[in-house]
Design a protein around this motif. Sequence first.
Motif, PDB file in Angstrom:
ATOM      1  N   UNK A 146     -35.658  50.810  -0.813  1.00 53.28           N
ATOM      2  CA  UNK A 146     -34.979  50.905   0.479  1.00 53.28           C
ATOM      3  C   UNK A 146     -34.386  52.292   0.746  1.00 53.28           C
ATOM      4  N   UNK A 147     -34.377  53.126  -0.308  1.00 54.73           N
ATOM      5  CA  UNK A 147     -33.795  54.462  -0.121  1.00 54.73           C
ATOM      6  C   UNK A 147     -34.314  55.381  -1.215  1.00 54.73           C
TER       7      UNK A 147
ATOM      8  N   UNK B 270     -25.269  49.030  -5.920  1.00 52.60           N
ATOM      9  CA  UNK B 270     -24.595  49.296  -4.656  1.00 52.60           C
ATOM     10  C   UNK B 270     -23.514  50.360  -4.862  1.00 52.60           C
TER      11      UNK B 270
ATOM     12  N   UNK C 178     -19.471  53.681   0.365  1.00 54.43           N
ATOM     13  CA  UNK C 178     -19.254  54.922   1.095  1.00 54.43           C
ATOM     14  C   UNK C 178     -18.009  55.616   0.540  1.00 54.43           C
TER      15      UNK C 178
ATOM     16  N   UNK D  28     -24.281  62.098  -1.401  1.00 54.24           N
ATOM     17  CA  UNK D  28     -25.064  61.275  -0.465  1.00 54.24           C
ATOM     18  C   UNK D  28     -24.276  60.073   0.044  1.00 54.24           C
TER      19      UNK D  28
ATOM     20  N   UNK E 176     -20.959  59.765   3.889  1.00 52.14           N
ATOM     21  CA  UNK E 176     -20.877  59.132   5.206  1.00 52.14           C
ATOM     22  C   UNK E 176     -21.613  57.792   5.262  1.00 52.14           C
ATOM     23  N   UNK E 177     -22.065  57.273   4.110  1.00 50.66           N
ATOM     24  CA  UNK E 177     -22.851  56.041   4.097  1.00 50.66           C
ATOM     25  C   UNK E 177     -22.729  55.400   2.727  1.00 50.66           C
ATOM     26  N   UNK E 178     -23.047  54.115   2.656  1.00 48.75           N
ATOM     27  CA  UNK E 178     -23.154  53.483   1.349  1.00 48.75           C
ATOM     28  C   UNK E 178     -24.617  53.578   0.893  1.00 48.75           C
ATOM     29  N   UNK E 179     -24.852  53.377  -0.395  1.00 53.87           N
ATOM     30  CA  UNK E 179     -26.219  53.207  -0.900  1.00 53.87           C
ATOM     31  C   UNK E 179     -26.399  51.750  -1.288  1.00 53.87           C
ATOM     32  N   UNK E 180     -27.535  51.173  -0.930  1.00 52.30           N
ATOM     33  CA  UNK E 180     -27.840  49.809  -1.330  1.00 52.30           C
ATOM     34  C   UNK E 180     -28.439  49.771  -2.730  1.00 52.30           C
ATOM     35  N   UNK E 181     -28.303  48.635  -3.390  1.00 51.93           N
ATOM     36  CA  UNK E 181     -28.852  48.472  -4.740  1.00 51.93           C
ATOM     37  C   UNK E 181     -30.324  48.862  -4.746  1.00 51.93           C
TER      38      UNK E 181
ATOM     39  N   UNK F 191     -31.333  52.052  -4.727  1.00 53.45           N
ATOM     40  CA  UNK F 191     -31.527  53.395  -4.163  1.00 53.45           C
ATOM     41  C   UNK F 191     -31.973  54.339  -5.279  1.00 53.45           C
TER      42      UNK F 191
END
Lengths: 329, 329
Positions: free
Chosen positions: A81-82, A150, A153, A250, A253-258, A260
């Motif tokens: 997803x990332x 996860x 942010x 990274x 300004x955002x979270x990272x999903x599991x 990434x």
Amino acid sequence: MKLATLRRGGRDGRLAVVSRDLKRCVLVPGIAPTLQAALDDWAALAPRLAERAAALEMGGGQADVMPFDAAQCAAPLPRAYHWVDGSAYVNHVELVRKARGADMPASFWTDPLVYQGGSDDLLGARDEVPFGDEAWGIDLEAEIAVITDDVPMGTGVAAAGAHVKLLTLANDWSLRNLIPGELAKGFGFYQSKPATAFAPVAVTPDELGTAWRGHKVHLPLVSRINGADFGRPDAGTDMTFDFAQLIAHVTKTRRLGAGAIVGSGTVSNYDRSRGASCLAEKRTLEQIESGSPRTPFLRFGDRVEIEMLGADGGNIFGTLDNRVTRAAS
Amino acid sequence: MKLATLRRGGRDGRLAVVSRDLKRCVLVPGIAPTLQAALDDWAALAPRLAERAAALEMGGGQADVMPFDAAQCAAPLPRAYHWVDGSAYVNHVELVRKARGADMPASFWTDPLVYQGGSDDLLGARDEVPFGDEAWGIDLEAEIAVITDDVPMGTGVAAAGAHVKLLTLANDWSLRNLIPGELAKGFGFYQSKPATAFAPVAVTPDELGTAWRGHKVHLPLVSRINGADFGRPDAGTDMTFDFAQLIAHVTKTRRLGAGAIVGSGTVSNYDRSRGASCLAEKRTLEQIESGSPRTPFLRFGDRVEIEMLGADGGNIFGTLDNRVTRAAS
């Protein structure tokens, strides 16, 4: 423990626990069908996977243990997803800019450079890698990548390192002759960064022992082109931003999903006797030394291998061994 | 047909078929648990979903039909494997560059500009949208997005349009004051493009009737800030690159996996009476007219609505209605 994704059971493959020596593996459908499913619930499932890995090391005649074959592997995450790739070896950036007569802003030493890659099509370690045109300037980029759980942010550097759950290797293919035109447009890379290939195996940080310290991997990253040594720079040397710093950057300004994936960028050492991890660097050095590059970019049929050996000589992640091919038209 | 993802059953939610009037819906676990699962096998599953949608329109007292509530929706794809956003309304790009005294290269009219966004965290239509600092210059960007099936590498414009399986709306939040520093580094956007929000519902192209032609949506895209009209530019007017052209561009050197999301970029018309789809455009016009922008960027507590009405006045995708909030520190 070591984990791989076998090419069966659909687009996301099937999760397998792999023995340390990369000789045997076992599917773990009772724990998690896929690596993404394991990462989605890592705190609960990782201990169960580790237990299965320990049992596999003990040997014994479990009926479900199979020989491990890297040729049957997809990327650890066949799609993710990332996928964000840093450029953490700043001496490499400085060098490439020098060759085109551009100064590097001083901020590059303190503010990480990252770009986002396509994550819907991550190539396996033995996949053929199709390109439309040799004139695009096909290059390898050997690098380290980590896979996170996860990450909230605003995660600071001090907390970021604990989110590294797995490590692997990547070949982040670049199309060098498409880059200048694309970057001139101001929006970064897209066409110039095709699908990335990954090592057969992803490992938990403890598998690296003391080679994993300061959120860097202190081991040489080996690459070969058509069987000939190309580079073995140490991934722990000259890494300006460690993985904790990259993750903190990274998640500003955002979270990272599991699941990434965060890459180091092309591994590069000041010590030029270590060779390079991409042709662009080698060509740049040639240009600085003799006025023009001598080494060509990759051609259809060329083979690129990337691997990392532990202090004991064992192959940690398995070997990427991809052949560049002409895309069907 | 119209599809939504209800927030239940884990990270990817549960797929629901929604009635045309957005009043009723029904879960379809017997066909596909999630929208991604449906897209992974679209050719086989879309006809079955369409059948269920037709039955839902017929009404009748099916026990499993529920009232549809946009507040229970995640993004149609709560996480996706690819999110690439174009900048197809080139007059908008030209205008923004004009305001900062920069000419736009002529190639921008023929060579699409795209950037890759984070797809691991796609926000729902009623989610609060947290930011760390108002000084980052929080802006909306109202746009159209399409969702594709598998698109092979090298797909030409003529074949690309057929890969549009669903359409929806997006608010691709931008942090305007982080953009100049980030673009100056040369690698494109990352921190300046936080998580994107999506409409409650995604629809098949046939739901748009004749408004979907030439791979553009010929309807006004409505946005409001704190309840006041902000813009209603026509998404079919002044779109320099249609979705077929955008898809052909992004598949030049790579394939797209099923469920890839391709955005139009901020919708913008030459006819300034239509208003804008982002504050940057409005501020740019103010600067050109009077030397400095008057309209501030968004503040914590501000509410942004985005929707599109059909020729019959019906709400096609449901309404994005997100509130900007201060991120927990």
